[in-house]
Scaffold this motif. Structure first.
Motif, PDB file in Angstrom:
ATOM      1  N   ALA A  78      -5.792   3.521 -11.637  1.00  0.00           N
ATOM      2  CA  ALA A  78      -6.601   2.481 -10.989  1.00  0.00           C
ATOM      3  C   ALA A  78      -7.278   1.569 -12.010  1.00  0.00           C
ATOM      4  CB  ALA A  78      -7.644   3.136 -10.087  1.00  0.00           C
ATOM      5  N   ARG A 124      -6.260   2.174   0.334  1.00  0.00           N
ATOM      6  CA  ARG A 124      -6.129   2.351  -1.113  1.00  0.00           C
ATOM      7  C   ARG A 124      -7.229   3.233  -1.697  1.00  0.00           C
ATOM      8  NH1 ARG A 124      -1.522   1.265  -4.118  1.00  0.00           N
ATOM      9  NH2 ARG A 124      -0.755  -0.848  -3.767  1.00  0.00           N
ATOM     10  N   ASN A 175       0.809  -1.222   0.000  1.00  0.00           N
ATOM     11  CA  ASN A 175       0.000   0.000   0.000  1.00  0.00           C
ATOM     12  C   ASN A 175       0.838   1.267   0.000  1.00  0.00           C
ATOM     13  OD1 ASN A 175      -2.286  -1.548   0.051  1.00  0.00           O
ATOM     14  ND2 ASN A 175      -2.583  -1.401   2.266  1.00  0.00           N
ATOM     15  N   GLN A 230      -6.166   6.381  -3.456  1.00  0.00           N
ATOM     16  CA  GLN A 230      -5.354   6.099  -4.646  1.00  0.00           C
ATOM     17  C   GLN A 230      -6.197   5.545  -5.794  1.00  0.00           C
ATOM     18  OE1 GLN A 230      -2.252   3.520  -3.014  1.00  0.00           O
ATOM     19  NE2 GLN A 230      -0.742   5.122  -3.402  1.00  0.00           N
ATOM     20  N   LEU A 231      -7.263   4.836  -5.457  1.00  0.00           N
ATOM     21  CA  LEU A 231      -8.089   4.214  -6.492  1.00  0.00           C
ATOM     22  C   LEU A 231      -8.869   5.236  -7.315  1.00  0.00           C
ATOM     23  CD1 LEU A 231      -9.397   1.046  -4.634  1.00  0.00           C
ATOM     24  CD2 LEU A 231      -7.756   1.129  -6.507  1.00  0.00           C
ATOM     25  N   GLN A 239      -7.033  -5.315  -2.666  1.00  0.00           N
ATOM     26  CA  GLN A 239      -6.614  -3.929  -2.884  1.00  0.00           C
ATOM     27  C   GLN A 239      -7.805  -3.023  -3.164  1.00  0.00           C
ATOM     28  OE1 GLN A 239      -3.328  -2.656  -2.564  1.00  0.00           O
ATOM     29  NE2 GLN A 239      -3.265  -4.663  -1.564  1.00  0.00           N
ATOM     30  N   GLU A 273       3.305   3.846  -5.004  1.00  0.00           N
ATOM     31  CA  GLU A 273       2.406   4.586  -5.883  1.00  0.00           C
ATOM     32  C   GLU A 273       1.472   3.618  -6.590  1.00  0.00           C
ATOM     33  OE1 GLU A 273       4.362   7.122  -8.607  1.00  0.00           O
ATOM     34  OE2 GLU A 273       5.649   8.066  -7.101  1.00  0.00           O
ATOM     35  N   ILE A 274       0.279   4.089  -6.857  1.00  0.00           N
ATOM     36  CA  ILE A 274      -0.725   3.242  -7.508  1.00  0.00           C
ATOM     37  C   ILE A 274      -0.244   2.784  -8.880  1.00  0.00           C
ATOM     38  CG2 ILE A 274      -1.926   5.246  -8.461  1.00  0.00           C
ATOM     39  CD1 ILE A 274      -3.620   2.000  -7.301  1.00  0.00           C
ATOM     40  N   ASP A 334      -7.192   7.560  -8.714  1.00  0.00           N
ATOM     41  CA  ASP A 334      -6.163   7.942  -9.679  1.00  0.00           C
ATOM     42  C   ASP A 334      -6.450   7.311 -11.037  1.00  0.00           C
ATOM     43  OD1 ASP A 334      -3.196   9.129  -9.705  1.00  0.00           O
ATOM     44  OD2 ASP A 334      -3.238   7.317 -10.941  1.00  0.00           O
ATOM     45  N   SER A 343       1.702  -0.537  -8.512  1.00  0.00           N
ATOM     46  CA  SER A 343       0.810  -1.637  -8.147  1.00  0.00           C
ATOM     47  C   SER A 343      -0.106  -1.998  -9.310  1.00  0.00           C
ATOM     48  CB  SER A 343      -0.020  -1.247  -6.916  1.00  0.00           C
ATOM     49  OG  SER A 343       0.815  -1.054  -5.801  1.00  0.00           O
TER      50      SER A 343
END
Length: 917
Positions: A566, A557, A518, A560-561, A551, A521-522, A563, A525
């Motif tokens: 994602a 997250r 986590n 970030q999701l 995730q 950076e997204i 972004d 991942s």
């Protein structure tokens, strides 16, 4: 004629209760009243005497006399009378569209004869009467009572074939309808199943294999078919079954393929069986077929077929020379050599430069001939150079020693990464030379160049399994876990490209930690998710699926999701279920429980991937319904907009590979462009490209050409890319001209011009020797790896200005998973190139045709190696050689007929799991 006997006029007929409706059996001379009874001359069931000839009068009189005998009490008259009636029916002649006259004359007596059946005691006479009534039932007015079937089940006679083909077809129709009715009412269907099986031998014997398959399919008994086939009928039957699969629903489609596979194995056709095993994506079945023959030449051919689908084996024995050669075939290690041989034969080894493609001297318009020497222009040239010279291991831009690194320095930042990575495409499949060539770039002091070298290694290895795993050695765990961000990202993507479709468990240890961290950076991942999706495409690997789902549900997250990256996390999950159909339902239920804007787009993407290439009509309807919703263009609705964008791509993904479905979807795309929301409109050109990659149909690229001038620049840019996708690797002159015109039109717009250059490079991909079409083996097999690569690029292009046109242009390299030579190379038994004459022409659909029809049309005779365009098929000119493959496509081994005794027929020995002559 008396006034009261005058026949009614046409106007008067229209006023009465009777209607001039032709009988269902084609008798246009008969009329039917509102109750379904025949009406002649105003009286039910009678023919007007003045219309009968003397011969017909005699026939009618004889039949009526026989019916009267059946009504008498003397039982000794019954059997002779029934036999006489049967003889009249069987020997009658009539036109194709008319009811035989004995049936027409007996029709008024049907109810009387049916009543006699109820009165007579059980015995041979009663059974014979039921046999006759079953035939008369074809002309009975009430179609809901299934009279033909009712009396056939009551009759003990098994001589069904004597009544002819039309009777058998009518009986089969009623069996199918009654079967569905009984299933609805939960009644026993055993008698129907037994009767249906008694019809199959008749169909097979009379070259009506398709009817036999349809009947058994209707009664869900297709697994019973093999026992009725023989050496002369199995081929046509299997051809019909495998072609019919696209029209079936899950799980019946799988059952059909498994049955056809077993039939092919029984008759020693392992190459055809392997094609079906690959379609089923059943790795155990593939392994069993490969190891079931001791003919090492055939085994090598099967290995070529498996390698074309990017299915990799890691633990086959390699103790003997033959086994080592089989492993080489599986590994695709000689693909580069064969490609170079074809290039030499076609005299296209000379490298091309971007200007050869741009032909700026032909571009009209202000400023068209002097494109600015900008970093973006140079980056576009690097991509074009890579596409055009892909696989040739030589060019005049990147691989020239005196210019080493020079072109890389004409770009900047992430452009240096993509430019260096283009080396991988130039050296595609050529691992031995490529490692030495790319190695100096690993020593650069620029992180972007080092990252590009890592990605180049992955691109070069895509589709090839080399000893020592060079891609794994370069893109190692240390780089992925501790390297600079750009290098980590490039190494992750390199592994995804290099091992796409391999399902290698050891890669989980490398990539899962990145996916689950986590703190990262997204982007990293998400790229790890996509790479894992590519590696385990279509495997529904539970470890990867669980990790990605976790995730999506993780509270840390959630921010970030939102972004832009994602969506690639969602794509990675979707790729795991590629082609798995109903297996995806579990993950869809899980996504319903996630309260996050990315849950719905993820579910849509997973669903369309699961049903990719299936042609499922219900799924297409669902997606069209999704596109019908009105969504306001606000940031809060980005998730819902993605749902619609993915739905549009899904329409193509599900319908691709099936011509009728393609035409229907293309018609729907026109409606979506007229009435759809902006997010739908910019996805439509991409979907049009996806439905026809490397198949430049005029109706498609002309439409895309119009869209490339759209007022919405997002639509125009995607239409330009789609033009490149449609013409990829074809050197299509019309498309090349349209793109040159677009280069002039957009000479002031850097983004649009960049995409025009990319499209130009794609059209001339491999100097016209490659294809991006994910279907192969005579369009029977969908390559999951190829389709996954195409989909990844298109997902990024939904927001092109955030990815491809910004700093993530390296995502275009996901196209390499779909790049494949479109050649036919014939080899001898020692895997050396062999030149033979073949006829190449447009493929003809011969499913269900009688005799031995021609499978190609408009052919030309050429010497191998040859290039095969979309929709073309090849066949050997003479019978000097026999083909070890199911189709003449790709790498094909030929065996000289006189070189050894070739058995005309093989059979499967179930006791030792071997093919025997």
């Amino acid at each position: 004629m008396a006034q009261d006997e005058k026949k009614p006029t046409a106007t008067e007929k229209g006023k009465g209760k009777e209607e001039d409706v032709p009988m269902s059996n084609g008798d246009s001379s008969s009329k039917i009243d509102k109750d379904g009874k025949p009406v002649e001359n105003g009286k039910v069931g009678e023919l007007p005497d003045e219309d009968l000839s003397e011969e017909d009068e005699q026939l009618k009189s004889d039949l009526e006399m026989l019916v009267e005998r059946l009504k008498e009490d003397d039982a000794s008259l019954y059997q002779p009378s029934i036999d006489s009636i049967k003889n009249f029916i069987k020997t009658s002649t009539s036109s194709m569209t008319a009811v035989p006259k004995p049936l027409k004359f007996l029709r008024p007596h049907y109810d009387e004869l049916a009543a006699l059946y109820d009165k007579w005691p059980a015995g041979a006479d009663r059974d014979s009467l039921a046999d006759m009534l079953s035939v008369l039932g074809m002309t009975y007015g009430d179609e809901t009572k299934f009279e033909t079937l009712r009396f056939r089940l009551l009759s003990k006679s098994d001589d069904l074939g004597s009544w002819g083909h039309e009777y058998i077809r009518h009986l089969a129709l009623e069996i199918g309808q009654e079967y569905q009715n009984r299933l609805t009412e939960e009644k026993d269907v055993q008698d129907l199943s037994e009767l249906a099986l008694s019809l199959v031998p008749y169909y097979i014997k009379h070259n009506a294999e398709a009817d036999a398959v349809d009947l058994l399919s209707e009664l869900e008994m297709i697994e019973e078919l093999p026992k009725f086939l023989d050496e002369n009928t199995y081929s046509r039957t299997c051809l019909y079954m495998t072609t019919m699969v696209n029209l079936l629903t899950f799980p019946e489609d799988k059952q059909f393929l498994k049955t056809a596979h077993d039939i092919y194995v029984t008759y020693g056709k392992l190459a055809q069986a392997m094609v079906i095993a690959i379609r089923l994506n059943d790795h155990e079945l593939i392994r069993r077929d490969l190891e079931s023959t001791d003919d090492m030449v055939l085994r090598k051919q099967l290995a070529f077929m498996i390698a074309r689908q990017r299915i990799q084996y890691l633990d086959l024995p390699t103790e003997t020379t033959d086994e080592q050669e089989v492993d080489e075939c599986l590994s695709n290690t000689k693909l580069s050599d064969h490609f170079q041989t074809v290039a030499k034969e076609l005299n296209i080894l000379e490298p091309k430069v971007p200007e050869d493609i741009y032909k700026t001297h032909l571009e009209s318009g202000r400023g068209s001939g002097a494109a600015a020497e900008s970093a973006k222009h140079n980056l576009a040239s690097a991509f074009v150079n890579a596409f055009v010279n892909a696989g040739f291991s030589s060019d005049n831009l990147m691989l020239v020693s005196e210019k080493q690194n020079s072109w890389v320095w004409k770009t900047k930042d992430d452009g240096m990464l993509s430019t260096t990575a283009s080396l991988g495409m130039l050296l595609q499949w050529n691992v031995d030379q490529g490692l030495d060539t790319i190695n100096p770039f690993h020593e650069s002091h620029e992180d972007a160049i080092k990252a590009g070298a890592l990605l180049a290694s992955g691109i070069m290895n895509s589709g090839v399994r080399s000893e020592g795993d060079p891609a794994m050695a370069v893109c190692d765990a240390d780089t992925i876990q501790t390297g600079k961000p750009a290098m980590r990202m490039a190494a992750i993507m390199g592994l995804g490209l290099s091992y796409a479709g391999s399902a290698r468990e050891d890669l989980l240890e490398v990539l899962l930690p990145v996916l689950e961290d986590n703190s990262l950076e997204i982007q990293l991942s998400a790229m790890a998710a996509v790479s894992l999706g590519m590696i385990f495409v279509g495997s529904s690997n539970y470890q990867v699926a669980e990790a990605i789902a976790t995730q999506l549900m993780d509270d840390e997250r959630q921010k970030q999701l939102k972004d832009k990256w994602a969506r690639f996390m969602a794509l990675g999950l979707a790729l795991l279920y590629f082609g798995r159909q109903e297996d995806v339902d579990v993950i869809l239920e899980l996504l319903k429980a996630i309260d996050h804007p990315m849950a719905a787009p993820t579910a849509t993407l997973a669903s369309v991937c699961a049903w990719a290439g299936s042609g499922a009509v219900l799924k297409v309807q669902e997606l069209l319904h999704t596109c019908n919703d009105h969504i306001e263009d606000k940031d809060d609705n980005k998730g819902e907009q993605l749902v619609q964008s993915y739905a549009v791509l899904g329409l193509s993904l599900i319908s691709m590979g099936e011509d009728v479905g393609q035409d229907m979807i293309l018609r729907q795309f026109a409606h979506l462009m007229h009435y759809g929301e902006p997010n739908i409109r910019k996805a439509v050109p991409l979907a049009m490209g996806l439905i026809s990659p490397s198949n430049p149909q005029m109706k498609i690229y002309d439409t895309l050409s119009r869209y490339s001038h759209d007022n919405d620049n997002d639509v125009a840019i995607n239409a330009i890319f789609a033009m490149g996708l449609v013409g990829a690797g074809t050197n299509n002159a019309r498309l090349a001209q349209l793109l040159r015109q677009l280069a002039s039109y957009y000479h002031r717009d850097q983004n649009s011009l960049f995409m025009v250059r990319i499209a130009q490079g794609m059209v001339h991909m491999g100097k016209g020797t490659m294809t991006l079409n994910p279907f192969h083996t005579d369009r029977q097999v969908l390559s999951r790896v190829a389709a996954a690569g195409l989909l990844t690029v298109l997902v990024s292009l939904i927001d092109a200005k955030q990815f491809i046109l910004a700093d993530s242009h390296y995502l275009l390299y996901f196209l390499v998973t779909a790049m494949c030579p479109r050649f036919l190379v014939t080899l001898d038994e020692n895997l050396k190139p062999l030149t033979v004459n073949v006829r190449v022409g447009q493929a003809v659909d011969v499913v269900g045709q009688a005799g031995r029809p021609k499978t190609i049309t408009g052919w030309q005779t050429q010497s191998t190696p040859v290039l095969l365009a979309y929709g073309e098929r090849a066949e050997l000119e003479d019978e000097e050689y026999i083909c070890m493959s199911a189709v003449l496509e790709g790498l094909v081994i030929l065996r000289k007929v006189s070189s050894r005794s070739v058995p005309l027929f093989n059979r499967w020995n179930a006791d030792n799991n071997r093919i025997e002559s």
